[in-house]
Enzyme design. Sequence first.
Site, PDB file in Angstrom:
ATOM      1  N   SER A 198       0.820  -1.205   0.000  1.00  0.00           N
ATOM      2  CA  SER A 198       0.000   0.000   0.000  1.00  0.00           C
ATOM      3  C   SER A 198       0.863   1.269   0.000  1.00  0.00           C
ATOM      4  O   SER A 198       1.880   1.336   0.684  1.00  0.00           O
ATOM      5  CB  SER A 198      -0.895  -0.013   1.239  1.00  0.00           C
ATOM      6  OG  SER A 198      -1.702   1.133   1.260  1.00  0.00           O
ATOM      7  N   ASN A 211       9.299   8.733   3.920  1.00  0.00           N
ATOM      8  CA  ASN A 211       8.133   9.396   3.360  1.00  0.00           C
ATOM      9  C   ASN A 211       7.243   9.879   4.486  1.00  0.00           C
ATOM     10  O   ASN A 211       7.174   9.275   5.557  1.00  0.00           O
ATOM     11  CB  ASN A 211       7.350   8.476   2.416  1.00  0.00           C
ATOM     12  CG  ASN A 211       6.270   7.699   3.132  1.00  0.00           C
ATOM     13  OD1 ASN A 211       5.191   8.209   3.404  1.00  0.00           O
ATOM     14  ND2 ASN A 211       6.569   6.452   3.492  1.00  0.00           N
ATOM     15  N   GLY A 222      11.635  -3.464   2.865  1.00  0.00           N
ATOM     16  CA  GLY A 222      12.916  -3.496   2.160  1.00  0.00           C
ATOM     17  C   GLY A 222      13.116  -4.630   1.191  1.00  0.00           C
ATOM     18  O   GLY A 222      14.242  -4.877   0.753  1.00  0.00           O
ATOM     19  N   CYS A 269       0.392   3.651  10.489  1.00  0.00           N
ATOM     20  CA  CYS A 269       0.934   4.783   9.730  1.00  0.00           C
ATOM     21  C   CYS A 269       1.589   5.769  10.686  1.00  0.00           C
ATOM     22  O   CYS A 269       0.933   6.293  11.584  1.00  0.00           O
ATOM     23  CB  CYS A 269      -0.157   5.504   8.935  1.00  0.00           C
ATOM     24  SG  CYS A 269       0.495   6.953   8.076  1.00  0.00           S
ATOM     25  N   ASN A 293      -6.511  -1.543   1.740  1.00  0.00           N
ATOM     26  CA  ASN A 293      -5.807  -1.002   2.903  1.00  0.00           C
ATOM     27  C   ASN A 293      -6.643   0.115   3.531  1.00  0.00           C
ATOM     28  O   ASN A 293      -7.011   1.084   2.866  1.00  0.00           O
ATOM     29  CB  ASN A 293      -4.426  -0.488   2.484  1.00  0.00           C
ATOM     30  CG  ASN A 293      -3.584  -0.077   3.677  1.00  0.00           C
ATOM     31  OD1 ASN A 293      -3.788   0.992   4.251  1.00  0.00           O
ATOM     32  ND2 ASN A 293      -2.642  -0.917   4.045  1.00  0.00           N
ATOM     33  N   ILE A 319       6.494  -5.216   8.106  1.00  0.00           N
ATOM     34  CA  ILE A 319       6.391  -4.053   8.969  1.00  0.00           C
ATOM     35  C   ILE A 319       5.961  -2.830   8.162  1.00  0.00           C
ATOM     36  O   ILE A 319       6.292  -2.723   6.989  1.00  0.00           O
ATOM     37  CB  ILE A 319       7.737  -3.737   9.674  1.00  0.00           C
ATOM     38  CG1 ILE A 319       8.842  -3.433   8.663  1.00  0.00           C
ATOM     39  CG2 ILE A 319       8.132  -4.835  10.612  1.00  0.00           C
ATOM     40  CD1 ILE A 319      10.168  -2.964   9.252  1.00  0.00           C
ATOM     41  N   ASN A 320       5.235  -1.926   8.802  1.00  0.00           N
ATOM     42  CA  ASN A 320       5.079  -0.588   8.250  1.00  0.00           C
ATOM     43  C   ASN A 320       6.443   0.101   8.390  1.00  0.00           C
ATOM     44  O   ASN A 320       7.420  -0.536   8.774  1.00  0.00           O
ATOM     45  CB  ASN A 320       3.970   0.163   9.000  1.00  0.00           C
ATOM     46  CG  ASN A 320       3.350   1.280   8.151  1.00  0.00           C
ATOM     47  OD1 ASN A 320       4.071   2.019   7.474  1.00  0.00           O
ATOM     48  ND2 ASN A 320       2.040   1.401   8.176  1.00  0.00           N
TER      49      ASN A 320
END
Lengths: 305, 244
Positions: free
Chosen positions: A21, A69, A245, A131, A100, A192-193
């Site tokens: 997402s 970001n 990653g 987030c 999402n 993971i976020n």
Amino acid sequence: MGKMSVDLCGIELENPVIPASGTFGFGYEFAELYDINRLGTFSFKGTTLYPRFGNPTPRIAETPAGMLNAVGLQNPGVEKVIAEELPKLRRVFSKKVMANVSGFSEEEYEKTAALLDKEEIVGWIELNVSCPNVHGGGMSFGTDPDRAARVTERVKRAVKKPLIVKLSPNVTDVAEIARACEAAGADGISLINTLMGMRIDPGTRRPILGNVTGGLSGPAVFPVALRMVWQVYEAVKIPVVGMGGVTSAEDAIEMILAGATAVEVGAANLTDPMASLKIVEDLPRVMEKYGIDSLADVKGAAHHG
Amino acid sequence: MKEVSFRILSNRPLTGEVFEMKLSGDVSDFRGPGQFAEVALPGFFLRRPISAADLGENSLTLIYKTVGKGTGSMSRLTPGAELSILTGLGNGYDLSRAGETPLLIGGGVGVPPLYLLAKRLREEGKAVRAILGFNTKSEIFYEEEFRALGAGVTVTTVDGSAGTKGFVTDALPEKPGYFYACGPLPMLRAVYRAVPGAGEFSLEERMGCGFGACMGCTIETASGPKRVCRDGPVFRKEELLWGK
């Protein structure tokens, strides 16, 4: 050729590769480049109940082997997503998509998820309680086991599709949060976020990002993500979707060996729009190289001596 | 958008900090002036967005300023090296609105995309006027190249060491006509205020992907949030909310 298909919460994926997402929009822009049906599925742009402009720019900063970001969940709101984005997606995507969902209150999460749950094209709800770029929402739900459990339980009651809770790495004990979500009814965990970070411009002596802090992603976070997937796989019985990653088929295999059922690809899509497809295309070769006949069979294999 | 492997033909300094890189490769995805490329640099995660300063049959010219480590390393690349570049990104200038006497207003590294624009407009037989603004004489580049196209060129420098002393807005003609502006944000805002008529602005923003996926470069416009990379980088004057 080895078997790439995997079962994610009762839905078969032709392969385990899922653009994450926030790095793939609503898919149709990538469909100009290649047939996105070749992906396992993808997770569409984080959607909230109301439209959000997001954070002031700059929203992006480069880091060693990655990026920060702080977009802040820019999206047109769930009604427009259903009325405008999903019809465009349907024209180019015949599989089930991962929806999402984010929010600023349990009620918002519940309403947004319930609306998307009714959409035929939606296969899974991915609940973004992680987030790091919004205030009073997102990650604040996913860094406390009780709050994570409450929002999971409430959304679970409102949806019929499998509910995957996307977790934050910005916690002391990710396994505890994962267990709390599982107990509250989650059908899967994705992680993971991004990791919270920042950069400062020495020229202006100010943070680079308009939001001051942002979320770190890219190859720099891969070992941290892999470790957390490993921990959560040991902590829960529900499927785990690994991300953080991943840039190659080898990375995807490492994630699966750590316990991931499927693998999301994020930042790599932003530096190479073909990145996710390249991983799909490269998987058979890498599976053969390592003598893997079926990805599903080696899930979590690194845990057993 | 198309990913293309380019070979560096030349890479030379135009001033102390501004470099011109000429490359050979497939430019078929570029539709016109104002579009940009995303250049992958060895050892750096994100690509660098750089506008096309010139396009040939099988060649691309990029003019860039060494602002950080990435562009610094780019300036040390040598001819023969290969670079992965995403081509044909963004929406360029609308040449159909130019009129007979278009005005091009560029500042610093905002000048390069206007060179390709001037070239195309001259090919259409337009009387192109260009105001090129720099800080000081030693930072001036491409003045002669614009003249060679047959454009009427006015150079301004902030310190008065060459051309008209002051900013680009100090050299505006009495009848500006349709304008195309590219440069640093303060210059663009000054042009927005100073020029009453219609025109287009090419914006710069820190980007993630450069092709519309990450929402990293969104601005608010008269018709809602727009991505500088995908919906721009060229925006019509009436789209921008700078007067509000």
